[in-house]
Write a protein that holds these residues in place. Structure first.
Motif, PDB file in Angstrom:
ATOM      1  N   PRO A  49       0.808  -1.226   0.000  1.00 39.94           N
ATOM      2  CA  PRO A  49       0.000   0.000   0.000  1.00 39.94           C
ATOM      3  C   PRO A  49       0.840   1.275   0.000  1.00 39.94           C
ATOM      4  CG  PRO A  49      -0.864  -1.571   1.589  1.00 39.94           C
ATOM      5  CD  PRO A  49       0.461  -2.099   1.139  1.00 39.94           C
ATOM      6  N   PHE A  50       2.127   1.176   0.377  1.00 42.54           N
ATOM      7  CA  PHE A  50       2.987   2.351   0.492  1.00 42.54           C
ATOM      8  C   PHE A  50       3.886   2.544  -0.725  1.00 42.54           C
ATOM      9  CE2 PHE A  50       1.882   0.809   4.686  1.00 42.54           C
ATOM     10  CZ  PHE A  50       1.495   1.964   5.346  1.00 42.54           C
ATOM     11  N   VAL A  51       3.841   1.608  -1.671  1.00 41.19           N
ATOM     12  CA  VAL A  51       4.676   1.712  -2.865  1.00 41.19           C
ATOM     13  C   VAL A  51       4.159   2.854  -3.743  1.00 41.19           C
ATOM     14  CG1 VAL A  51       5.411   0.558  -4.979  1.00 41.19           C
ATOM     15  CG2 VAL A  51       5.321  -0.729  -2.826  1.00 41.19           C
ATOM     16  N   SER A  52       5.067   3.750  -4.127  1.00 34.90           N
ATOM     17  CA  SER A  52       4.667   4.877  -4.982  1.00 34.90           C
ATOM     18  C   SER A  52       5.234   4.769  -6.389  1.00 34.90           C
ATOM     19  CB  SER A  52       5.124   6.204  -4.352  1.00 34.90           C
ATOM     20  OG  SER A  52       6.526   6.225  -4.167  1.00 34.90           O
ATOM     21  N   GLY A  53       6.097   3.788  -6.634  1.00 36.07           N
ATOM     22  CA  GLY A  53       6.666   3.599  -7.973  1.00 36.07           C
ATOM     23  C   GLY A  53       7.845   2.656  -7.909  1.00 36.07           C
ATOM     24  N   GLN A  54       8.586   2.574  -9.012  1.00 37.31           N
ATOM     25  CA  GLN A  54       9.780   1.739  -9.038  1.00 37.31           C
ATOM     26  C   GLN A  54      10.780   2.308 -10.025  1.00 37.31           C
ATOM     27  OE1 GLN A  54       8.059  -2.090 -10.044  1.00 37.31           O
ATOM     28  NE2 GLN A  54       8.549  -1.824 -12.202  1.00 37.31           N
ATOM     29  N   VAL A  74      -0.986  -1.361   9.467  1.00 38.63           N
ATOM     30  CA  VAL A  74      -1.727  -2.105   8.439  1.00 38.63           C
ATOM     31  C   VAL A  74      -1.801  -3.575   8.824  1.00 38.63           C
ATOM     32  CG1 VAL A  74      -1.813  -2.784   6.008  1.00 38.63           C
ATOM     33  CG2 VAL A  74      -1.075  -0.478   6.625  1.00 38.63           C
ATOM     34  N   LYS A  75      -0.700  -4.114   9.328  1.00 41.42           N
ATOM     35  CA  LYS A  75      -0.714  -5.514   9.761  1.00 41.42           C
ATOM     36  C   LYS A  75      -1.718  -5.723  10.891  1.00 41.42           C
ATOM     37  CE  LYS A  75       2.115  -9.342  11.477  1.00 41.42           C
ATOM     38  NZ  LYS A  75       1.076  -9.758  12.446  1.00 41.42           N
ATOM     39  N   ILE A 296      -2.161   6.161   9.034  1.00 34.36           N
ATOM     40  CA  ILE A 296      -1.251   5.949   7.908  1.00 34.36           C
ATOM     41  C   ILE A 296      -1.435   7.039   6.861  1.00 34.36           C
ATOM     42  CG2 ILE A 296      -1.241   3.444   8.307  1.00 34.36           C
ATOM     43  CD1 ILE A 296      -3.033   3.127   5.866  1.00 34.36           C
ATOM     44  N   HIS A 297      -0.538   7.079   5.905  1.00 27.26           N
ATOM     45  CA  HIS A 297      -0.594   8.081   4.843  1.00 27.26           C
ATOM     46  C   HIS A 297      -1.890   7.929   4.050  1.00 27.26           C
ATOM     47  CE1 HIS A 297       0.438  10.329   1.208  1.00 27.26           C
ATOM     48  NE2 HIS A 297       1.420  10.892   1.910  1.00 27.26           N
ATOM     49  N   PRO A 298      -2.521   9.053   3.665  1.00 26.74           N
ATOM     50  CA  PRO A 298      -3.805   8.985   2.937  1.00 26.74           C
ATOM     51  C   PRO A 298      -3.751   8.128   1.680  1.00 26.74           C
ATOM     52  CG  PRO A 298      -3.380  11.227   3.639  1.00 26.74           C
ATOM     53  CD  PRO A 298      -2.143  10.443   3.970  1.00 26.74           C
TER      54      PRO A 298
END
Length: 334
Positions: A49-54, A74-75, A296-298
């Motif tokens: 859920p926190f991945v913003s790119g690669q 989240v867990k 957590i972040h929106p």
């Protein structure tokens, strides 16, 4: 072999999170999270859920300010959701099994035709189908170590229907409904308001609801991630979202997305739970989501909401407000 395959101490794991992934992880409280939850369980399990790119090498980078605390939140939400859903699934499962056993015997001359007799099942089903489900039920009973099953096997000539229905696997129970006489499945549909557009008993919806509950229950029992559980539409297997009346009352996005998600279970519970219980279910779920949203972040929260299949949090209120008839248990035997 890549470096992340080698053993790393907890301090090395913390440095890896900070330096390689730019996830905040420092101090004794963060180390405690890693020690108790484990790197794989918390990072590999809940980083998505926190991945913003690669980058060009396929390495992920994360929302700025992401910390191990947020992954842990989240867990904990997923752990809570797992227990929460499992409690309601097992309640519905137990009730459906009890009602099925009662109606099965009632439809078979008040139990004079035994469940292991093929005449106890629908004449529209093949002998092979009926023999298969009877054989599976026998096999699962014979492997049971429950005291009351052993008692009946040692002291009686046969196992009564209610014990058979209670003991067999969830998938076998669903198949029993499928091959039983029409009155069995139709009585369940009528009780829970499972109807098609012509107001006829919707057996397909009944079976589909139970199968999705079974899938989620099994995932809960094996401690798998729940919030992102999805079953993709497969035409060959006839799996995927069942577009019943409650979905039709929500936004068009729900009828366009044909993959089954956690939201499908939320919808199905509206059939199987009395109004007051369903209201409490929705209110508790909303509180759980609100608590996570505050921690957590929106963008991460929106990812989780979407993976659960909820298009908009207000849809939970809309779903709750859709009228439904109360379940009249007292008329089940009429």
């Amino acid at each position: 072999m890549s470096n992340d395959k080698f053993f790393l101490t907890y301090n090395q794991q913390m440095r890896k999170l900070r330096n390689d992934k730019h996830i905040i992880c420092e101090g004794s409280s963060h180390k405690k999270i890693l020690v108790r939850a484990g790197y794989f369980n918390i990072v590999n399990g809940y980083k998505n859920p926190f991945v913003s790119g690669q980058d060009s090498q396929g390495n992920h980078f994360y929302i700025a300010g992401t910390s191990i605390d947020q992954l842990h939140y989240v867990k904990k939400f997923d752990d809570q959701l797992r227990s929460f859903l499992l409690r309601y699934i097992t309640q519905v499962e137990e009730e459906a099994r009890t009602l099925t056993a009662y109606k099965f015997d009632e439809c078979n001359d008040n139990g004079s035709i035994s469940w292991y007799d093929t005449n106890a099942y629908s004449p529209n089903r093949s002998l092979q189908e009926k023999m298969d489900v009877i054989s599976r039920a026998y096999n699962e009973l014979s492997q049971s170590r429950l005291d009351y099953v052993k008692f009946y096997m040692d002291n009686h000539a046969q196992i009564p229907t209610w014990i058979m229905i209670k003991v067999v696997n969830f998938s076998t129970f669903i198949d029993i409904i499928n091959v039983s006489k029409t009155d069995v499945s139709h009585s369940l549909c009528n009780l829970y308001g499972l109807e098609d557009k012509n107001l006829q008993p919707n057996v397909k919806l009944l079976i589909g609801c139970l199968h999705w509950m079974r899938k989620i229950r099994n995932s809960c029992a094996h401690n798998e991630r729940i919030y992102c559980l999805t079953r993709k539409k497969n035409t060959h297997e006839r799996s995927g979202r069942i577009l019943e009346k409650y979905f039709q009352s929500l936004s068009r996005g729900y009828t366009r997305d044909l993959n089954q998600k956690i939201f499908d279970l939320i919808v199905y519970f509206k059939y199987f739970l009395p109004r007051s219980e369903y209201k409490q279910f929705i209110l508790t779920l909303k509180n759980m989501l609100s608590d996570l949203q505050s921690k957590i972040h929106p963008h991460a929260f929106e990812n989780i909401r979407g993976q659960m299949g909820i298009k908009n949090l207000s849809d939970l209120d809309t779903l709750l407000a859709i009228p439904k008839d109360e379940i009249v248990y007292n008329k089940f035997d009429k």
